[in-house]
Enzyme design. Structure first.
Site, mmCIF file in Angstrom:
data_model
loop_
_atom_site.group_PDB
_atom_site.id
_atom_site.type_symbol
_atom_site.label_atom_id
_atom_site.label_comp_id
_atom_site.label_asym_id
_atom_site.label_seq_id
_atom_site.Cartn_x
_atom_site.Cartn_y
_atom_site.Cartn_z
ATOM 1 N N ASP A 9 0.816 -1.212 0.000
ATOM 2 C CA ASP A 9 0.000 0.000 0.000
ATOM 3 C C ASP A 9 0.851 1.265 0.000
ATOM 4 O O ASP A 9 0.325 2.370 0.010
ATOM 5 C CB ASP A 9 -0.911 0.026 1.238
ATOM 6 C CG ASP A 9 -2.294 -0.531 0.934
ATOM 7 O OD1 ASP A 9 -2.468 -1.089 -0.157
ATOM 8 O OD2 ASP A 9 -3.183 -0.403 1.793
ATOM 9 N N ASP A 66 -14.693 27.944 -40.175
ATOM 10 C CA ASP A 66 -14.117 26.684 -39.719
ATOM 11 C C ASP A 66 -15.002 26.028 -38.665
ATOM 12 O O ASP A 66 -15.278 24.829 -38.724
ATOM 13 C CB ASP A 66 -12.717 26.912 -39.129
ATOM 14 C CG ASP A 66 -11.696 27.200 -40.217
ATOM 15 O OD1 ASP A 66 -11.840 26.626 -41.305
ATOM 16 O OD2 ASP A 66 -10.774 27.986 -39.980
ATOM 17 N N GLY A 69 -9.216 14.023 -37.307
ATOM 18 C CA GLY A 69 -9.692 12.691 -37.672
ATOM 19 C C GLY A 69 -9.550 12.425 -39.162
ATOM 20 O O GLY A 69 -9.626 11.286 -39.609
ATOM 21 N N MET A 70 -9.332 13.474 -39.980
ATOM 22 C CA MET A 70 -9.167 13.319 -41.421
ATOM 23 C C MET A 70 -7.788 12.791 -41.788
ATOM 24 O O MET A 70 -7.532 12.417 -42.926
ATOM 25 C CB MET A 70 -9.381 14.675 -42.107
ATOM 26 C CG MET A 70 -10.806 15.190 -42.026
ATOM 27 S SD MET A 70 -11.932 14.208 -43.008
ATOM 28 C CE MET A 70 -11.427 14.677 -44.650
#
Length: 511
Positions: free
Chosen positions: A36, A297, A432-433
């Site tokens: 611990d 955009d 993501g492109m």
């Protein structure tokens, strides 16, 4: 208390140790069995993450079979007295772990005995280690330390009750290993300077417990994060009639609400302040988020879907920002701060389709997979989930990876914070492109997208021809195509997906 291999918030003693290590010249003794004591082993990690040249002031008082045989009182008292002589701290705080709490030892008696032999103040962390988590324990420990030293100052008549001449505040809740806390603190100092408000004390970050007697000098308290500092603020309000602001200054609407609340408090002191011109100036010349959210955009983000999950403070603020400023559809918003569920539900009401209150990361993973958002905004765990599902993720809350302790200036609070958040949101959607561009220019995509239920055990097989066909699909939609095809296959009890099943699924879904 429960057994888990991963948790959003750690056990209670971690919260106590974070508070102790945030103060200057405070030492913590952790009463723990072997295994611990891992917090002590993280001294190098903490120093690295916080860019701190000093070692974490924590000592483990190990409970082994020899100690159990004769009791641990002598060892604990000796460790406290030893550290008192070696380190000469102002305060030593003793905390058990969940495991050592099972022993039901009279630790308060140990503390009383050690107090007689040490020059430092000695406290036992007043925390129920079975019922509260790391965040709740840090909140309670901070309140306990403040209450102890203010009570001490009242008794020796050293407390400072006379208010400062100029408006002043205490900032409560800046703690060790907090999410972007060091950057936020710089922005909060700028925020107070612009409002012509002095900072009386910043607690507990790098502050001395001997200065806690100065807390009542401030006109009011500011709590930038609900997770730590709220209990202390309520204590100060009750005992010293000090108002507090607990509106999170993250995002344009929250900052405005926070400033208006400060105006109300200043009126209580017969000081009429109007910060309208300040708000307008900041929006026009400092925060780029306002005009950027109206640019072409960001207009492309309108209608995109997202989910938000994290601590109550950051998840609620991010939900509002995505909905109000970016026009993004929030499929669901959630928090793992179950103890603050009511506040969170009220805060995000009307901003998301659904509110999720859970600390089960597997449930969160399954919900993300089923709802298939365009982007995720969450913790380190949601980032891992997004990687597996090929869904971009912006990290907005603890727990986090080392990459979320940046050297560069990246606050989340204040107007500069709005710029950082706008970048995070925009990049989370647009990057993501990249997979699609890799495909176009001869790149490769090795992301293994799995099913729409991450906890599912029976993954479907794909024929080699079907895999080749799937690889031809642009990367930014490949994951969704795969999940839809696998859902179709399961619904129709197919064990292996071939070209024919792919075409059937496509025809079915296109209808």
């Amino acid at each position: 208390m429960k057994l888990a291999y991963w948790m959003y918030a750690g056990p209670a003693h971690i919260g106590t140790l974070r508070i102790a290590s945030s103060f200057k010249n405070v030492h913590a003794i952790m009463h723990a069995p072997l295994g611990d004591d891992y917090f002590v082993r993280l001294v190098d990690m903490r120093s690295m993450l916080e860019r701190d040249r000093n070692f974490t002031p924590v000592t483990a008082s190990i409970v082994d079979r020899h100690v159990l045989a004769r009791g641990s009182r002598e060892k604990v008292v000796n460790n406290i007295c030893r550290k008192d002589k070696e380190e000469n701290p102002d305060l030593i705080i003793l905390t058990p772990t969940c495991t050592s709490s099972i022993l039901q030892e009279d630790l308060s008696n140990f503390v009383k005995r050690a107090s007689l032999e040490s020059t430092a103040d000695v406290l036992l962390a007043d925390v129920n280690h079975y019922r509260v988590n790391e965040l709740q324990a840090s909140d309670r420990t901070l309140e306990q330390i403040i209450a102890f030293y203010l009570d001490k100052a009242v008794k020796d008549k050293s407390i400072q009750l006379e208010k400062s001449i100029k408006p002043s505040i205490n900032i409560l809740g800046i703690v060790s290993l907090g999410f972007h806390n060091q950057h936020d603190l710089i922005e909060l100092k700028r925020f107070c300077h612009d409002l012509d408000i002095e900072i009386n004390q910043i607690i507990p970050e790098n502050s001395s417990v001997n200065d806690l007697k100065l807390l009542p000098r401030a006109w009011f308290n500011l709590i930038p994060y609900r997770e730590t500092g709220l209990m202390a603020a309520r204590f100060l309000e009750k005992e010293f009639n000090m108002p507090y602001v607990d509106i999170v200054p993250i995002g344009l609407s929250n900052i405005k609400s926070c400033v208006r609340k400060i105006e109300e408090i200043l009126k209580m002191y017969q000081l009429n302040k109007n910060y309208t011109s300040y708000l307008e100036t900041q929006i026009r010349h400092v925060s780029q988020a306002a005009w950027f959210s109206r640019s072409i955009d960001c207009q492309n983000l309108v209608g995109k879907t997202a989910i938000v999950f994290g601590d109550a403070t950051h998840a609620s603020a991010m939900t509002k920002i995505l909905h109000e400023n970016m026009g993004i559809h929030i499929l669901w918003s959630g928090t793992y701060c179950i103890h603050d569920a009511q506040w969170f539900q009220e805060e995000v009401k009307g901003y998301s389709d659904q509110v999720i209150i859970t600390d089960d990361h597997q449930l969160v993973a399954d919900l993300i997979a089923k709802t298939e958002p365009n982007a995720i905004f969450g913790t380190q765990m949601e980032r891992h989930i997004g990687k597996r599902l090929n869904i971009p993720c912006g990290v907005i809350s603890s727990p986090v990876h080392i990459q979320n302790f940046p050297l560069s200036y990246k606050p989340f609070v204040g107007y500069e914070g709005t710029n950082q958040i706008a970048d995070l949101i925009y990049n989370s959607f647009t990057l993501g492109m990249e997979d699609h561009l890799l495909d176009l220019f001869g790149g490769h995509d090795t992301t293994d997208v799995i099913t729409n239920t991450l906890s599912v055990k029976n993954e479907l097989a794909w024929s080699s021809e079907a895999k080749q066909e799937l690889a031809k699909i642009p990367g930014f939609i490949r994951g969704k195509v795969k999940r839809n095809t696998e859902k179709f296959a399961r619904d129709n009890h197919y064990d292996c997906i071939d070209l024919q099943i792919m075409y059937e699924a496509k025809e079915k879904i296109s209808r």
